[in-house]
Scaffold this motif. Sequence first.
Motif, mmCIF file in Angstrom:
data_model
loop_
_atom_site.group_PDB
_atom_site.id
_atom_site.type_symbol
_atom_site.label_atom_id
_atom_site.label_comp_id
_atom_site.label_asym_id
_atom_site.label_seq_id
_atom_site.Cartn_x
_atom_site.Cartn_y
_atom_site.Cartn_z
ATOM 1 N N PHE A 458 0.821 -1.207 0.000
ATOM 2 C CA PHE A 458 0.000 0.000 0.000
ATOM 3 C C PHE A 458 0.860 1.265 0.000
ATOM 4 C CE2 PHE A 458 -3.322 -2.931 1.517
ATOM 5 C CZ PHE A 458 -4.377 -2.534 0.713
ATOM 6 N N ALA A 459 1.940 1.258 0.765
ATOM 7 C CA ALA A 459 2.831 2.422 0.795
ATOM 8 C C ALA A 459 3.508 2.622 -0.561
ATOM 9 C CB ALA A 459 3.871 2.251 1.896
ATOM 10 N N ASP A 460 3.874 1.522 -1.205
ATOM 11 C CA ASP A 460 4.508 1.591 -2.525
ATOM 12 C C ASP A 460 3.541 2.193 -3.557
ATOM 13 O OD1 ASP A 460 6.695 0.885 -4.376
ATOM 14 O OD2 ASP A 460 5.250 -0.567 -5.175
ATOM 15 N N ARG A 461 2.272 1.787 -3.498
ATOM 16 C CA ARG A 461 1.282 2.338 -4.418
ATOM 17 C C ARG A 461 1.102 3.836 -4.190
ATOM 18 N NH1 ARG A 461 -3.488 -2.236 -3.796
ATOM 19 N NH2 ARG A 461 -2.426 -3.937 -4.921
ATOM 20 N N ALA A 462 1.068 4.239 -2.925
ATOM 21 C CA ALA A 462 0.923 5.659 -2.614
ATOM 22 C C ALA A 462 2.119 6.451 -3.128
ATOM 23 C CB ALA A 462 0.753 5.851 -1.110
ATOM 24 N N MET A 463 3.309 5.867 -3.035
ATOM 25 C CA MET A 463 4.497 6.560 -3.536
ATOM 26 C C MET A 463 4.409 6.769 -5.038
ATOM 27 S SD MET A 463 7.562 5.945 -5.302
ATOM 28 C CE MET A 463 7.872 4.190 -5.091
ATOM 29 N N TYR A 464 3.973 5.728 -5.790
ATOM 30 C CA TYR A 464 3.843 5.872 -7.238
ATOM 31 C C TYR A 464 2.733 6.845 -7.607
ATOM 32 C CZ TYR A 464 7.314 2.456 -8.639
ATOM 33 O OH TYR A 464 8.505 1.818 -8.884
ATOM 34 N N ALA A 465 1.729 6.956 -6.753
ATOM 35 C CA ALA A 465 0.694 7.964 -6.989
ATOM 36 C C ALA A 465 1.293 9.361 -6.936
ATOM 37 C CB ALA A 465 -0.419 7.812 -5.955
ATOM 38 N N SER A 466 2.237 9.579 -6.007
ATOM 39 C CA SER A 466 2.921 10.877 -5.930
ATOM 40 C C SER A 466 3.758 11.135 -7.176
ATOM 41 C CB SER A 466 3.801 10.933 -4.679
ATOM 42 O OG SER A 466 3.020 10.911 -3.504
ATOM 43 N N LYS A 467 4.449 10.115 -7.674
ATOM 44 C CA LYS A 467 5.255 10.285 -8.891
ATOM 45 C C LYS A 467 4.372 10.604 -10.094
ATOM 46 C CE LYS A 467 9.525 7.731 -8.014
ATOM 47 N NZ LYS A 467 10.364 8.935 -8.188
ATOM 48 N N ASP A 468 3.261 9.848 -10.193
ATOM 49 C CA ASP A 468 2.370 10.060 -11.340
ATOM 50 C C ASP A 468 1.727 11.433 -11.294
ATOM 51 O OD1 ASP A 468 3.002 7.524 -12.163
ATOM 52 O OD2 ASP A 468 1.190 6.587 -11.320
ATOM 53 N N ALA A 469 1.600 11.998 -10.087
ATOM 54 C CA ALA A 469 0.967 13.314 -9.950
ATOM 55 C C ALA A 469 1.955 14.456 -10.155
ATOM 56 C CB ALA A 469 0.306 13.431 -8.588
ATOM 57 N N GLY A 470 3.203 14.173 -10.464
ATOM 58 C CA GLY A 470 4.177 15.225 -10.737
ATOM 59 C C GLY A 470 5.382 15.248 -9.835
ATOM 60 N N LYS A 471 5.522 14.274 -8.949
ATOM 61 C CA LYS A 471 6.669 14.146 -8.041
ATOM 62 C C LYS A 471 6.678 15.260 -6.982
ATOM 63 C CE LYS A 471 9.486 11.987 -11.652
ATOM 64 N NZ LYS A 471 10.756 12.019 -12.410
ATOM 65 N N ASP A 472 7.643 15.174 -6.085
ATOM 66 C CA ASP A 472 7.831 16.151 -5.017
ATOM 67 C C ASP A 472 6.532 16.418 -4.255
ATOM 68 O OD1 ASP A 472 9.057 17.951 -3.311
ATOM 69 O OD2 ASP A 472 8.931 19.644 -4.718
ATOM 70 N N ARG A 473 5.860 15.337 -3.856
ATOM 71 C CA ARG A 473 4.613 15.476 -3.114
ATOM 72 C C ARG A 473 4.388 14.262 -2.246
ATOM 73 N NH1 ARG A 473 0.838 17.281 -6.819
ATOM 74 N NH2 ARG A 473 2.652 18.011 -8.030
ATOM 75 N N VAL A 474 3.335 14.343 -1.402
ATOM 76 C CA VAL A 474 2.997 13.278 -0.458
ATOM 77 C C VAL A 474 1.596 12.757 -0.777
ATOM 78 C CG1 VAL A 474 2.558 12.697 1.969
ATOM 79 C CG2 VAL A 474 4.456 14.221 1.359
ATOM 80 N N SER A 475 1.477 11.441 -0.842
ATOM 81 C CA SER A 475 0.160 10.810 -1.015
ATOM 82 C C SER A 475 -0.088 9.888 0.172
ATOM 83 C CB SER A 475 0.111 9.996 -2.315
ATOM 84 O OG SER A 475 0.306 10.839 -3.430
ATOM 85 N N VAL A 476 -1.287 9.978 0.748
ATOM 86 C CA VAL A 476 -1.635 9.198 1.937
ATOM 87 C C VAL A 476 -2.804 8.278 1.630
ATOM 88 C CG1 VAL A 476 -2.327 9.293 4.362
ATOM 89 C CG2 VAL A 476 -0.855 11.093 3.406
ATOM 90 N N THR A 477 -2.657 7.024 2.042
ATOM 91 C CA THR A 477 -3.760 6.071 1.912
ATOM 92 C C THR A 477 -3.991 5.401 3.252
ATOM 93 O OG1 THR A 477 -4.580 4.140 0.702
ATOM 94 C CG2 THR A 477 -2.255 4.162 1.232
ATOM 95 N N THR A 478 -5.284 5.121 3.567
ATOM 96 C CA THR A 478 -5.656 4.489 4.818
ATOM 97 C C THR A 478 -6.135 3.094 4.559
ATOM 98 O OG1 THR A 478 -6.270 6.624 5.772
ATOM 99 C CG2 THR A 478 -7.109 4.653 6.871
ATOM 100 N N ILE A 479 -5.639 2.146 5.369
ATOM 101 C CA ILE A 479 -6.008 0.758 5.211
ATOM 102 C C ILE A 479 -7.029 0.380 6.286
ATOM 103 C CG2 ILE A 479 -5.144 -1.596 5.009
ATOM 104 C CD1 ILE A 479 -2.351 -0.313 4.574
#
Length: 479
Positions: A458-479
């Motif tokens: 889940f953390a890995d997916r959130a990290m790639y979401a940040s990259k896909d959104a333009g990098k240099d950002r934070v994405s948070v997901t709740t399990i």
Amino acid sequence: MTTDDAAALYDAAPCGLLTTDADGRITHANAALVAWTGFPRSELLGRGFADLLDPGSRIFYETRQLPVLLLDGEVHEVAVSIVAADGTRLPALMNSTTVTDAGGAVQRIDVAVFDATRREDWERQLLAARRAAEESEARTRALQEASAAFAGCDTEDALAETLAIGARRAFSAAGSAVHFATAGGFVLAGGTTPVDLHTLLDGRELDEHILVLGTDEEAADEEAADGQAGEEAGDDERDEGRGDLAAALEQARVAELTITPLLDGAQVIGAITCFFGRARGLDGLQTDLHYALARQAAQVLRRIRLQAQLEAYALHDPLTGLANRTLLRTCLSDALDTAIEAHTPIALVFVDLDGFKEINDEFDHQVGDAVLREVASRLNATIRQDDVVGRFGGDEFLIVCEGADESAAEAIAERVREAIRRPLAGIADERAISASIGVAVYRPAGREPLSTSDIFRFADRAMYASKDAGKDRVSVTTI
């Protein structure tokens, strides 16, 4: 043999001969006794034999020797001390026999006195040698016991306490302390010290020699042994400092102390300090024992530190010093178990560097390694005290945050992002990096237990979401 011949032989005998009456008054004394005691013959005759003895010998003679002599008729090799005319104490061995009449009454007592000065000296030397041998045996045995105890030490603290106890016993010291050398100086690791080691050294550099200090005389230290005279002002300051040290030792009731270095090659890695209530000095044997104990302790300390380094290498990334994959998995697993049991949230922060590949391609790997070390330093400075940060591989980092909900985890991730995007001064000034960060927050209450692989995914997916959104950002997901 004529009477004159017997008298001449009596007078010329190579030992002191005397005769007393039944009451112990001297009736005859030969020339050897006269010469030995220094009393004129006229002063000996008529004098009580007990009056020639020192107080201790007189008491023994009157209460023990004389009753046995009168009972058995003879006493042999009795040690006494005769006081000469000039007051000198003369060690002697005495043989006595009684001469009785037909009715058994004592008529006279014949006494032979032998000079025991040399014998007493020999006995004293033998006794001193025996005591020295016994002390040496005891110290050697204590040293062996201390060395055996070192084998069971697997931490520096355990070694320090064992060494302090062993040194105190081996050298019959009133107290002992063990210090280990650090970048900032010596740190007390075991035992107790009435005076701080830095105060004792008073600016001296501890080298491979034993340092001996005392309240009366400090000339035994190696600084004095160097034979190098300082400037006059420096000598005055040193004398003043030694006066302060002597006062500190007197207040602590320490008459003498020894400081024995622990060495790793030529480097001082620690010291053993022994405190004594009275000045004793060090003979060759004691010096050898001090060095032997220090050598063995230093070997064990090196072994413990090497083992700690090997363990650290097994669980930490050698480049950054952060936790490696093995330690990260263990910490994450333990944190998940705690969260599930306590029903508290846990967050896993996945950090992937943006722009690192370009730096690594354009510059050599030394620059890339310097960037990774700088990022690791910034991560350590940004996370909370109980968080665990590690290098997952390449330019990827993980942070395990126990008890962190979405708000807390996002705040940590944002601090990390801001820290990473600061300029890399002195490393790659014209290049910048940033971080794409994914945060997975797990709330175990009412949910199925989560594995380490699950929360990582889940953390890995959130990290790639940040990259896909333009990098240099934070994405948070709740399990």
